[in-house]
Design a protein around this motif. Structure first.
Motif, PDB file in Angstrom:
ATOM      1  N   VAL A  40      27.152  12.938 -80.670  1.00 48.28           N
ATOM      2  CA  VAL A  40      27.937  11.811 -81.188  1.00 48.28           C
ATOM      3  C   VAL A  40      28.607  11.063 -80.043  1.00 48.28           C
ATOM      4  CG1 VAL A  40      29.942  11.214 -82.604  1.00 48.28           C
ATOM      5  CG2 VAL A  40      28.258  12.846 -83.461  1.00 48.28           C
ATOM      6  N   VAL A  41      29.114  11.798 -79.046  1.00 51.64           N
ATOM      7  CA  VAL A  41      29.729  11.161 -77.874  1.00 51.64           C
ATOM      8  C   VAL A  41      28.700  10.309 -77.140  1.00 51.64           C
ATOM      9  CG1 VAL A  41      30.756  11.624 -75.602  1.00 51.64           C
ATOM     10  CG2 VAL A  41      31.531  12.899 -77.601  1.00 51.64           C
ATOM     11  N   ILE A  42      27.483  10.828 -76.987  1.00 50.75           N
ATOM     12  CA  ILE A  42      26.421  10.077 -76.323  1.00 50.75           C
ATOM     13  C   ILE A  42      26.105   8.794 -77.086  1.00 50.75           C
ATOM     14  CG2 ILE A  42      23.945  10.120 -75.771  1.00 50.75           C
ATOM     15  CD1 ILE A  42      24.342  13.138 -75.133  1.00 50.75           C
ATOM     16  N   ALA A  43      25.963   8.903 -78.405  1.00 50.20           N
ATOM     17  CA  ALA A  43      25.636   7.725 -79.220  1.00 50.20           C
ATOM     18  C   ALA A  43      26.751   6.682 -79.164  1.00 50.20           C
ATOM     19  CB  ALA A  43      25.360   8.144 -80.660  1.00 50.20           C
ATOM     20  N   LEU A  44      27.999   7.120 -79.236  1.00 49.80           N
ATOM     21  CA  LEU A  44      29.115   6.172 -79.190  1.00 49.80           C
ATOM     22  C   LEU A  44      29.251   5.512 -77.815  1.00 49.80           C
ATOM     23  CD1 LEU A  44      31.842   8.009 -81.306  1.00 49.80           C
ATOM     24  CD2 LEU A  44      30.495   5.993 -81.927  1.00 49.80           C
ATOM     25  N   ALA A  45      29.066   6.285 -76.751  1.00 50.36           N
ATOM     26  CA  ALA A  45      29.140   5.701 -75.413  1.00 50.36           C
ATOM     27  C   ALA A  45      28.018   4.681 -75.210  1.00 50.36           C
ATOM     28  CB  ALA A  45      29.063   6.798 -74.348  1.00 50.36           C
ATOM     29  N   ALA A  46      26.832   4.995 -75.695  1.00 46.12           N
ATOM     30  CA  ALA A  46      25.720   4.031 -75.590  1.00 46.12           C
ATOM     31  C   ALA A  46      26.003   2.785 -76.422  1.00 46.12           C
ATOM     32  CB  ALA A  46      24.422   4.694 -76.037  1.00 46.12           C
ATOM     33  N   ALA A  47      26.627   2.958 -77.588  1.00 46.49           N
ATOM     34  CA  ALA A  47      26.971   1.801 -78.423  1.00 46.49           C
ATOM     35  C   ALA A  47      28.009   0.918 -77.739  1.00 46.49           C
ATOM     36  CB  ALA A  47      27.479   2.265 -79.784  1.00 46.49           C
ATOM     37  N   PHE A  48      29.008   1.531 -77.122  1.00 45.08           N
ATOM     38  CA  PHE A  48      30.023   0.748 -76.413  1.00 45.08           C
ATOM     39  C   PHE A  48      29.412   0.009 -75.220  1.00 45.08           C
ATOM     40  CE2 PHE A  48      33.358   3.679 -78.274  1.00 45.08           C
ATOM     41  CZ  PHE A  48      33.854   2.719 -79.127  1.00 45.08           C
ATOM     42  N   LYS A  49      28.477   0.674 -74.522  1.00 45.04           N
ATOM     43  CA  LYS A  49      27.805   0.002 -73.412  1.00 45.04           C
ATOM     44  C   LYS A  49      27.018  -1.207 -73.921  1.00 45.04           C
ATOM     45  CE  LYS A  49      25.935   2.102 -69.983  1.00 45.04           C
ATOM     46  NZ  LYS A  49      25.199   2.962 -69.042  1.00 45.04           N
ATOM     47  N   ALA A  50      26.334  -1.030 -75.032  1.00 47.61           N
ATOM     48  CA  ALA A  50      25.559  -2.143 -75.598  1.00 47.61           C
ATOM     49  C   ALA A  50      26.481  -3.291 -75.990  1.00 47.61           C
ATOM     50  CB  ALA A  50      24.758  -1.664 -76.797  1.00 47.61           C
ATOM     51  N   ARG A  51      27.630  -2.974 -76.561  1.00 46.42           N
ATOM     52  CA  ARG A  51      28.561  -4.026 -76.957  1.00 46.42           C
ATOM     53  C   ARG A  51      29.100  -4.792 -75.748  1.00 46.42           C
ATOM     54  NH1 ARG A  51      31.063  -6.134 -81.268  1.00 46.42           N
ATOM     55  NH2 ARG A  51      33.177  -6.890 -80.982  1.00 46.42           N
ATOM     56  N   ILE A  52      29.418  -4.069 -74.685  1.00 42.41           N
ATOM     57  CA  ILE A  52      29.902  -4.736 -73.470  1.00 42.41           C
ATOM     58  C   ILE A  52      28.830  -5.665 -72.914  1.00 42.41           C
ATOM     59  CG2 ILE A  52      30.553  -4.347 -71.050  1.00 42.41           C
ATOM     60  CD1 ILE A  52      31.994  -1.792 -72.010  1.00 42.41           C
ATOM     61  N   ILE A  53      27.605  -5.190 -72.866  1.00 40.72           N
ATOM     62  CA  ILE A  53      26.511  -6.012 -72.334  1.00 40.72           C
ATOM     63  C   ILE A  53      26.273  -7.226 -73.224  1.00 40.72           C
ATOM     64  CG2 ILE A  53      24.025  -6.044 -71.880  1.00 40.72           C
ATOM     65  CD1 ILE A  53      24.390  -3.086 -70.962  1.00 40.72           C
ATOM     66  N   LEU A  54      26.228  -7.004 -74.543  1.00 42.09           N
ATOM     67  CA  LEU A  54      26.003  -8.122 -75.453  1.00 42.09           C
ATOM     68  C   LEU A  54      27.125  -9.156 -75.363  1.00 42.09           C
ATOM     69  CD1 LEU A  54      24.775  -6.238 -78.643  1.00 42.09           C
ATOM     70  CD2 LEU A  54      23.429  -7.810 -77.252  1.00 42.09           C
ATOM     71  N   ARG A  55      28.360  -8.682 -75.331  1.00 45.40           N
ATOM     72  CA  ARG A  55      29.504  -9.595 -75.363  1.00 45.40           C
ATOM     73  C   ARG A  55      29.690 -10.315 -74.028  1.00 45.40           C
ATOM     74  NH1 ARG A  55      34.599 -10.466 -74.311  1.00 45.40           N
ATOM     75  NH2 ARG A  55      35.965 -11.308 -75.896  1.00 45.40           N
ATOM     76  N   SER A  56      29.700  -9.555 -72.942  1.00 47.78           N
ATOM     77  CA  SER A  56      30.080 -10.130 -71.656  1.00 47.78           C
ATOM     78  C   SER A  56      28.918 -10.730 -70.885  1.00 47.78           C
ATOM     79  CB  SER A  56      30.752  -9.072 -70.797  1.00 47.78           C
ATOM     80  OG  SER A  56      31.883  -8.570 -71.455  1.00 47.78           O
ATOM     81  N   TYR A  57      27.856  -9.971 -70.763  1.00 45.78           N
ATOM     82  CA  TYR A  57      26.774 -10.414 -69.886  1.00 45.78           C
ATOM     83  C   TYR A  57      25.779 -11.328 -70.593  1.00 45.78           C
ATOM     84  CZ  TYR A  57      28.726  -7.176 -66.578  1.00 45.78           C
ATOM     85  OH  TYR A  57      29.583  -6.541 -65.727  1.00 45.78           O
ATOM     86  N   LEU A  58      25.632 -11.202 -71.904  1.00 48.60           N
ATOM     87  CA  LEU A  58      24.760 -12.120 -72.635  1.00 48.60           C
ATOM     88  C   LEU A  58      25.541 -13.287 -73.231  1.00 48.60           C
ATOM     89  CD1 LEU A  58      22.275  -9.675 -74.369  1.00 48.60           C
ATOM     90  CD2 LEU A  58      21.983 -10.988 -72.279  1.00 48.60           C
TER      91      LEU A  58
END
Length: 110
Positions: A40-58
C-alpha cells in the motif's frame, strides 16, 4: 534563484523523497516480497509521484478537470495492480525448469 524555479526545485525534491520511500518500501536490496502494508505504501508513493508529475511538469494545474481525470485513471490502475499482488502473492510457476528468458540469456536451450 528565480521565483519560477523554486516550485520546480521543491517538486523535484518531493519526487526524490518519494523515490527513496519507494526504494525502502520495495526492499530493492533484498529478495523478499513486500508485505501488504508496504505494498500500500508503494502504491500511494507512486500515486503521489504521478500527481506531482501531472500537476507540475505537465502543467495540468491549469486544467483541474483534466488533472482529476488523469490522476483518477492512474490511481485506479495502481489500485488494481496492488490488489492483484495481494490476491496472487507469488508468480505462477512452470514445470520446475528455468524460465524461458533465463534460458535465452544463459546461452540457449539445454
Amino acid at each position: 534563484m528565480q521565483e519560477s524555479t523554486l516550485p520546480l526545485l521543491f517538486n523535484w525534491a518531493a519526487l526524490m523523497a518519494l523515490t527513496v520511500i519507494l526504494a525502502f518500501a520495495g526492499d530493492v536490496v533484498g529478495l523478499s516480497q513486500p508485505s501488504p502494508i508496504w505494498l500500500v505504501v508503494i502504491a500511494l508513493a507512486a500515486a503521489f509521484k504521478a500527481r506531482i508529475i501531472l500537476r507540475s511538469y505537465l502543467g495540468l494545474f491549469r486544467a483541474p478537470g483534466a488533472l482529476a481525470g488523469f490522476f483518477s485513471a492512474v490511481f485506479i490502475l495502481l489500485a488494481l495492480v496492488a490488489v492483484s499482488f495481494l490476491i496472487f502473492p507469488t508468480p505462477a510457476r512452470t514445470s520446475g525448469g528455468k524460465p524461458a528468458f533465463a534460458q535465452t540469456f544463459a546461452g540457449g536451450t539445454e
